[in-house]
Design a protein around this motif. Structure first.
Motif, PDB file in Angstrom:
ATOM      1  N   LYS A  33       2.410   1.182   3.544  1.00 40.61           N
ATOM      2  CA  LYS A  33       2.276  -0.045   4.677  1.00 40.61           C
ATOM      3  C   LYS A  33       2.289  -1.492   4.098  1.00 40.61           C
ATOM      4  CE  LYS A  33      -2.001  -0.715   6.405  1.00 40.61           C
ATOM      5  NZ  LYS A  33      -2.354  -1.721   5.812  1.00 40.61           N
TER       6      LYS A  33
ATOM      7  N   TYR B  30      -8.409   0.639  14.847  1.00 43.11           N
ATOM      8  CA  TYR B  30      -7.279   1.139  15.423  1.00 43.11           C
ATOM      9  C   TYR B  30      -7.291   2.547  15.570  1.00 43.11           C
ATOM     10  CZ  TYR B  30      -5.460  -3.635  14.422  1.00 43.11           C
ATOM     11  OH  TYR B  30      -5.124  -5.037  14.430  1.00 43.11           O
TER      12      TYR B  30
ATOM     13  N   LEU C 100     -11.647  -1.141  10.266  1.00 47.51           N
ATOM     14  CA  LEU C 100     -11.340  -2.456   9.527  1.00 47.51           C
ATOM     15  C   LEU C 100     -12.383  -2.896   8.482  1.00 47.51           C
ATOM     16  CD1 LEU C 100      -9.553  -4.019  12.612  1.00 47.51           C
ATOM     17  CD2 LEU C 100      -8.445  -2.564  10.964  1.00 47.51           C
TER      18      LEU C 100
ATOM     19  N   ARG D 152       0.000   2.827  19.440  1.00 49.30           N
ATOM     20  CA  ARG D 152      -1.241   2.326  18.558  1.00 49.30           C
ATOM     21  C   ARG D 152      -2.168   1.421  19.621  1.00 49.30           C
ATOM     22  NH1 ARG D 152       1.089  -1.394  14.443  1.00 49.30           N
ATOM     23  NH2 ARG D 152       1.675  -2.519  16.055  1.00 49.30           N
TER      24      ARG D 152
ATOM     25  N   LEU E   9       5.317   7.460  14.194  1.00 53.45           N
ATOM     26  CA  LEU E   9       4.274   6.587  14.898  1.00 53.45           C
ATOM     27  C   LEU E   9       4.704   6.756  16.461  1.00 53.45           C
ATOM     28  CD1 LEU E   9       1.589   5.130  15.202  1.00 53.45           C
ATOM     29  CD2 LEU E   9       3.158   2.907  14.985  1.00 53.45           C
TER      30      LEU E   9
ATOM     31  N   GLN F 133     -10.386  -2.057  -2.386  1.00 51.72           N
ATOM     32  CA  GLN F 133      -9.153  -2.690  -2.508  1.00 51.72           C
ATOM     33  C   GLN F 133      -8.679  -2.813  -0.790  1.00 51.72           C
ATOM     34  OE1 GLN F 133      -9.183  -0.007  -4.265  1.00 51.72           O
ATOM     35  NE2 GLN F 133      -9.183  -0.289  -6.310  1.00 51.72           N
TER      36      GLN F 133
ATOM     37  N   TYR G  82       0.567   9.944  16.168  1.00 52.66           N
ATOM     38  CA  TYR G  82       1.578  10.121  15.363  1.00 52.66           C
ATOM     39  C   TYR G  82       2.281  11.366  16.019  1.00 52.66           C
ATOM     40  CZ  TYR G  82       0.842   6.857  11.956  1.00 52.66           C
ATOM     41  OH  TYR G  82       0.658   5.440  11.185  1.00 52.66           O
TER      42      TYR G  82
ATOM     43  N   TYR H  54       0.753  -1.441   0.142  1.00 49.22           N
ATOM     44  CA  TYR H  54       0.003   0.072  -0.058  1.00 49.22           C
ATOM     45  C   TYR H  54       1.124   1.092  -0.092  1.00 49.22           C
ATOM     46  CZ  TYR H  54      -3.987  -3.080   1.127  1.00 49.22           C
ATOM     47  OH  TYR H  54      -4.912  -3.888   1.229  1.00 49.22           O
TER      48      TYR H  54
ATOM     49  N   GLU I 235      -5.507  -1.228  19.570  1.00 54.59           N
ATOM     50  CA  GLU I 235      -6.571  -2.015  18.816  1.00 54.59           C
ATOM     51  C   GLU I 235      -7.571  -1.804  19.836  1.00 54.59           C
ATOM     52  OE1 GLU I 235      -3.331  -4.951  17.284  1.00 54.59           O
ATOM     53  OE2 GLU I 235      -3.687  -4.908  19.229  1.00 54.59           O
TER      54      GLU I 235
ATOM     55  N   MET J 246      -8.406   4.309  12.336  1.00 59.51           N
ATOM     56  CA  MET J 246      -8.503   3.627  11.091  1.00 59.51           C
ATOM     57  C   MET J 246      -9.453   2.485  11.350  1.00 59.51           C
ATOM     58  SD  MET J 246      -5.781   0.717   9.348  1.00 59.51           S
ATOM     59  CE  MET J 246      -4.464   1.994   9.149  1.00 59.51           C
TER      60      MET J 246
ATOM     61  N   GLY K 131      -3.998  -5.654   7.208  1.00 57.81           N
ATOM     62  CA  GLY K 131      -4.715  -5.222   8.056  1.00 57.81           C
ATOM     63  C   GLY K 131      -4.358  -4.085   9.073  1.00 57.81           C
ATOM     64  N   GLY K 132      -5.261  -3.680   9.904  1.00 57.93           N
ATOM     65  CA  GLY K 132      -4.853  -2.565  10.816  1.00 57.93           C
ATOM     66  C   GLY K 132      -3.529  -2.652  11.668  1.00 57.93           C
ATOM     67  N   ARG K 133      -2.931  -3.715  11.738  1.00 64.27           N
ATOM     68  CA  ARG K 133      -1.790  -3.799  12.911  1.00 64.27           C
ATOM     69  C   ARG K 133      -0.582  -3.169  12.048  1.00 64.27           C
ATOM     70  NH1 ARG K 133      -4.042  -8.969  14.055  1.00 64.27           N
ATOM     71  NH2 ARG K 133      -4.363  -9.278  16.182  1.00 64.27           N
ATOM     72  N   GLU K 134      -0.458  -3.219  10.655  1.00 59.87           N
ATOM     73  CA  GLU K 134       0.501  -2.547   9.966  1.00 59.87           C
ATOM     74  C   GLU K 134       0.488  -1.164   9.935  1.00 59.87           C
ATOM     75  OE1 GLU K 134       1.513  -6.531   9.552  1.00 59.87           O
ATOM     76  OE2 GLU K 134       2.706  -4.596   9.136  1.00 59.87           O
ATOM     77  N   THR K 135       1.688  -0.714  10.265  1.00 59.89           N
ATOM     78  CA  THR K 135       1.951   0.909  10.622  1.00 59.89           C
ATOM     79  C   THR K 135       2.072   1.496   9.257  1.00 59.89           C
ATOM     80  OG1 THR K 135       2.868   0.398  12.554  1.00 59.89           O
ATOM     81  CG2 THR K 135       3.293   2.626  11.595  1.00 59.89           C
ATOM     82  N   GLN K 136       1.582   2.530   9.032  1.00 58.92           N
ATOM     83  CA  GLN K 136       1.898   3.318   7.834  1.00 58.92           C
ATOM     84  C   GLN K 136       3.309   4.207   8.247  1.00 58.92           C
ATOM     85  OE1 GLN K 136      -0.949   6.016   6.019  1.00 58.92           O
ATOM     86  NE2 GLN K 136      -2.596   4.517   6.255  1.00 58.92           N
TER      87      GLN K 136
ATOM     88  N   ALA L  61      -3.252   0.141  -3.450  1.00 57.92           N
ATOM     89  CA  ALA L  61      -3.255  -1.265  -2.878  1.00 57.92           C
ATOM     90  C   ALA L  61      -2.222  -2.137  -3.528  1.00 57.92           C
ATOM     91  CB  ALA L  61      -4.545  -1.927  -2.858  1.00 57.92           C
TER      92      ALA L  61
ATOM     93  N   GLN M 130      -7.819   0.569   4.286  1.00 52.46           N
ATOM     94  CA  GLN M 130      -7.846   0.811   5.644  1.00 52.46           C
ATOM     95  C   GLN M 130      -7.154   2.229   5.854  1.00 52.46           C
ATOM     96  OE1 GLN M 130      -5.557  -2.609   6.247  1.00 52.46           O
ATOM     97  NE2 GLN M 130      -7.309  -3.757   5.366  1.00 52.46           N
TER      98      GLN M 130
END
Lengths: 114, 119
Positions: free
Chosen positions: A94, B33, B97, B50, B47, B102, B37, A31, B52, B95, A98-103, A50, B105
């Protein structure tokens, strides 16, 4: 160097000119994103991608064009720059997952349109 | 659409003090999430922490911790023993989910809080 880079870091242009801002990442992240940052608005999403050859509009896409022929590059083009496009532009990337992955954000490009 | 609000445009504290930055958000989603920042004068976005939404426990990262109140849709950042290097703009971001076309997120950012740590 590994990471995410943007070029140029600073750009001055005139109304009506075409400008391309470059973004390059070395992580092979799926992404990639383009944001603009303006006072009072925080960061707003312009376009995202994406994967190679897959792009879509964000919150403020008007006046911008993107392409992604290679995974590592995501250029942003202002086809005919306007003064309202004076801003700081951030590219981000990123991994999928899913959302766990940091930008991860690039250092930004400061654009002034006269 | 989700929105993120940071009601404190600027804050200033003395070095070594504790400071709390506020953030509220609006969403109808249950899984998401939240992020803080930091943007120092160099303009790089970094960052900080974070959270969840499905986790009850508040996230912590060294001197940084959050107070996540899901029912109140509140997500504040606490900086303990503040240091001069903490001087920066701080952005709260959200963000969800829910997969869109595509599944990108996307992040939604608040307006930012400018934090100054005074010596």
């Amino acid at each position: 160097d590994a990471g995410i880079t943007q070029s140029p870091r600073y750009k001055i242009t005139e109304t009506g000119r075409q400008v391309t801002l470059m973004c390059h990442q070395t992580w092979s992240h799926s992404y990639m994103f383009w944001y603009r940052q303006d006072l009072g608005h925080g960061l707003r999403l312009i376009y995202y991608s994406a994967a190679a050859d897959i792009t879509d509009k964000g919150e403020v896409p008007d006046g911008y064009v993107v392409s992604r022929s290679k995974t590592e590059n995501f250029p942003l083009t202002l086809e005919s720059a306007t003064r309202s496009q004076t801003s700081v532009y951030f590219c981000a990337s990123k991994r999928a997952g899913g959302g766990r992955e940091t930008q991860y954000f690039g250092p930004g490009t400061r654009l002034l349109v006269l | 659409a989700q929105t993120v609000t940071q009601s404190q445009p600027e804050m200033s504290v003395q070095e070594a003090e504790t400071v709390t930055l506020s953030c509220t958000y609006d969403t109808s989603e249950n899984n998401y999430y939240l992020f803080w920042y930091k943007q120092p004068p160099s303009r790089q976005m970094i960052l900080v922490i974070r959270q969840e939404a499905y986790k009850q426990q508040n996230a912590t990262e060294n001197r940084f911790s959050v107070n996540f109140q899901k029912a109140a849709k509140s997500f504040s950042l606490k900086i303990s023993d503040s240091q001069l290097g903490d001087t920066a703009m701080y952005f709260c971001a959200f963000m969800d989910l829910v997969f869109i076309i595509q599944g990108a997120q996307k992040l939604v950012f608040g307006q930012g809080t400018r934090l100054t740590i005074n010596p």
